[in-house]
Design a protein around this motif. Sequence first.
Motif, PDB file in Angstrom:
ATOM      1  N   ARG A 114       0.830  -1.202   0.000  1.00 45.31           N
ATOM      2  CA  ARG A 114       0.000   0.000   0.000  1.00 45.31           C
ATOM      3  C   ARG A 114       0.868   1.257   0.000  1.00 45.31           C
ATOM      4  NH1 ARG A 114      -2.602   0.112   4.799  1.00 45.31           N
ATOM      5  NH2 ARG A 114      -3.813  -1.688   4.196  1.00 45.31           N
ATOM      6  N   GLY A 115       2.042   1.188   0.619  1.00 42.56           N
ATOM      7  CA  GLY A 115       2.936   2.333   0.663  1.00 42.56           C
ATOM      8  C   GLY A 115       3.850   2.453  -0.537  1.00 42.56           C
ATOM      9  N   LEU A 116       3.653   1.619  -1.545  1.00 36.66           N
ATOM     10  CA  LEU A 116       4.526   1.590  -2.710  1.00 36.66           C
ATOM     11  C   LEU A 116       3.879   2.330  -3.878  1.00 36.66           C
ATOM     12  CD1 LEU A 116       7.248   0.213  -3.480  1.00 36.66           C
ATOM     13  CD2 LEU A 116       5.898  -1.690  -4.356  1.00 36.66           C
ATOM     14  N   SER A 117       4.675   3.141  -4.550  1.00 41.18           N
ATOM     15  CA  SER A 117       4.195   3.804  -5.765  1.00 41.18           C
ATOM     16  C   SER A 117       5.266   3.700  -6.837  1.00 41.18           C
ATOM     17  CB  SER A 117       3.836   5.269  -5.494  1.00 41.18           C
ATOM     18  OG  SER A 117       4.962   5.963  -4.994  1.00 41.18           O
ATOM     19  N   LEU A 118       4.845   3.720  -8.095  1.00 39.87           N
ATOM     20  CA  LEU A 118       5.764   3.590  -9.213  1.00 39.87           C
ATOM     21  C   LEU A 118       6.417   4.937  -9.510  1.00 39.87           C
ATOM     22  CD1 LEU A 118       3.635   1.343 -11.588  1.00 39.87           C
ATOM     23  CD2 LEU A 118       5.107   0.677  -9.687  1.00 39.87           C
ATOM     24  N   ARG A 119       7.640   4.890 -10.014  1.00 36.92           N
ATOM     25  CA  ARG A 119       8.372   6.113 -10.355  1.00 36.92           C
ATOM     26  C   ARG A 119       8.705   6.118 -11.834  1.00 36.92           C
ATOM     27  NH1 ARG A 119      12.998   5.838  -5.740  1.00 36.92           N
ATOM     28  NH2 ARG A 119      11.623   5.769  -3.931  1.00 36.92           N
ATOM     29  N   ASP A 120       8.617   7.292 -12.438  1.00 38.26           N
ATOM     30  CA  ASP A 120       8.982   7.430 -13.844  1.00 38.26           C
ATOM     31  C   ASP A 120      10.444   7.047 -14.044  1.00 38.26           C
ATOM     32  OD1 ASP A 120       6.486   8.260 -14.545  1.00 38.26           O
ATOM     33  OD2 ASP A 120       6.980  10.382 -14.727  1.00 38.26           O
TER      34      ASP A 120
END
Length: 198
Positions: A108-114
């Motif tokens: 849940r605390g993970l997001s993708l980066r460009d």
Amino acid sequence: MPDRFRCVGEGYAWGAPDAEVVLEDAWRGTPPSWLTRGAARHPALEVTERRGCDLDPVDPGPPGGSLALRAYVWPDQSARHARLAGALRLARAVPAEVTATGAADFLRGLSLRDGTLTVVWHSVMRQYVPREEWDRVRGELDRLAADSGPRRAFLHLAFEPERVGEERPFRLTAWLNGEPAVTLAYAAPHGLPARTPA
């Protein structure tokens, strides 16, 4: 830290020759073309961040932690003891953040980066996760896949047993950017050697 390992098999080798962990005869028979092509195209990987989770993580640095991890390897398994010794040296040299939390809360605390490929991977853990928790994990994996695209890729790698009649083969699957999952290999319960899917 697979980017710090060396894999050697029939007709291919990947990773630094002086790697702390060497996976010899990692493949049964001739390795598939996707593996040899990938090894040639990417002789090294650049990892920008390492994070993980465990409900009760063991710190491999202190003597007590490394001893606990060594206790899980059968005494007669000298090759596995050698690989673990190398992995423990790597863990001390290249620290990674491991938080004491469940997989769903971690994701849940993970997001993708460009400009990056985010890889979520697990090995022989699915069978220990309660169904409700795994449903939450699947929801988070679906969220990450939906957010992926050409500029920010997402890959879910899983090495897990599956039931086929009375057999429980271990299967390595890859799920890239929400496309249908692909079986990369089958392997022994402890990972070596792998073989091409039939």
